[in-house]
Design a protein around this motif. Structure first.
Motif, PDB file in Angstrom:
ATOM      1  N   SER A   8      12.942  70.399 -12.520  1.00 36.40           N
ATOM      2  CA  SER A   8      12.216  70.805 -11.316  1.00 36.40           C
ATOM      3  C   SER A   8      10.720  70.949 -11.539  1.00 36.40           C
ATOM      4  O   SER A   8       9.959  71.048 -10.575  1.00 36.40           O
ATOM      5  N   GLY A   9      10.274  70.999 -12.781  1.00 34.76           N
ATOM      6  CA  GLY A   9       8.850  71.117 -13.064  1.00 34.76           C
ATOM      7  C   GLY A   9       8.291  72.514 -12.906  1.00 34.76           C
ATOM      8  O   GLY A   9       7.082  72.699 -12.910  1.00 34.76           O
ATOM      9  N   GLY A  67      23.364  62.708  -9.223  1.00 33.27           N
ATOM     10  CA  GLY A  67      22.941  62.976  -7.859  1.00 33.27           C
ATOM     11  C   GLY A  67      21.589  63.662  -7.794  1.00 33.27           C
ATOM     12  O   GLY A  67      20.770  63.371  -6.927  1.00 33.27           O
ATOM     13  N   TYR A  68      21.353  64.576  -8.725  1.00 29.83           N
ATOM     14  CA  TYR A  68      20.062  65.285  -8.742  1.00 29.83           C
ATOM     15  C   TYR A  68      18.925  64.326  -9.085  1.00 29.83           C
ATOM     16  O   TYR A  68      17.893  64.328  -8.434  1.00 29.83           O
ATOM     17  N   LEU A  69      19.115  63.506 -10.108  1.00 33.85           N
ATOM     18  CA  LEU A  69      18.046  62.610 -10.549  1.00 33.85           C
ATOM     19  C   LEU A  69      17.724  61.539  -9.519  1.00 33.85           C
ATOM     20  O   LEU A  69      16.568  61.138  -9.372  1.00 33.85           O
ATOM     21  N   GLU A  75       7.440  62.383 -10.279  1.00 36.13           N
ATOM     22  CA  GLU A  75       6.293  63.186 -10.708  1.00 36.13           C
ATOM     23  C   GLU A  75       6.697  64.562 -11.205  1.00 36.13           C
ATOM     24  O   GLU A  75       6.055  65.123 -12.095  1.00 36.13           O
ATOM     25  N   GLN A  76       7.762  65.146 -10.640  1.00 37.41           N
ATOM     26  CA  GLN A  76       8.129  66.492 -11.041  1.00 37.41           C
ATOM     27  C   GLN A  76       9.016  66.515 -12.279  1.00 37.41           C
ATOM     28  O   GLN A  76       9.173  67.566 -12.900  1.00 37.41           O
ATOM     29  N   LYS A  83      12.862  59.139 -17.909  1.00 37.26           N
ATOM     30  CA  LYS A  83      13.459  58.010 -18.621  1.00 37.26           C
ATOM     31  C   LYS A  83      14.953  57.914 -18.315  1.00 37.26           C
ATOM     32  O   LYS A  83      15.477  56.814 -18.107  1.00 37.26           O
ATOM     33  N   ILE A  84      15.627  59.054 -18.256  1.00 37.85           N
ATOM     34  CA  ILE A  84      17.050  59.075 -17.901  1.00 37.85           C
ATOM     35  C   ILE A  84      17.230  58.548 -16.483  1.00 37.85           C
ATOM     36  O   ILE A  84      18.139  57.761 -16.198  1.00 37.85           O
TER      37      ILE A  84
END
Length: 98
Positions: A8-9, A67-69, A75-76, A83-84
């Motif tokens: 989430s950064g 699903g999240y990625l 950017e975050q 990379k994943i």
């Protein structure tokens, strides 16, 4: 090791500790970081990440790491998570094309 969530950064925040007599002193608010191992179903691999507890709940809500990625902005994400995400998109586009 930085105090930053890889997904989430979220970073540390700076604020004031305010006493009863209204004296303000600087302090920092650190994120609740946890070391977790999340597995990607499409890639068939597990990844060790350092994320916040809130991001972990978001990963569960969106149906796992994949699903999240896919919904996250590049950017975050950290460089490892980005990379994943790129590998995941590449793998999914190969399976759709085949």
């Amino acid at each position: 090791m930085s105090r930053r969530c890889e997904l989430s950064g979220v970073n540390r925040q700076i604020g004031h500790k305010v006493s009863h007599s209204n004296i303000k002193t600087k302090r920092e608010f650190k994120p609740n970081l946890v070391d977790v191992t999340l597995s990607s179903d499409a890639l068939g691999q597990s990844y060790k990440l350092r994320i916040t507890a809130a991001a972990l709940r978001s990963v569960d809500h969106r149906g796992g790491l994949d699903g999240y990625l896919l919904k996250a902005k590049e950017e975050q994400l950290s460089t490892r998570a980005a990379k994943i995400r790129r590998n995941l998109k590449k793998k999914l586009s190969e399976t759709v094309a085949a």
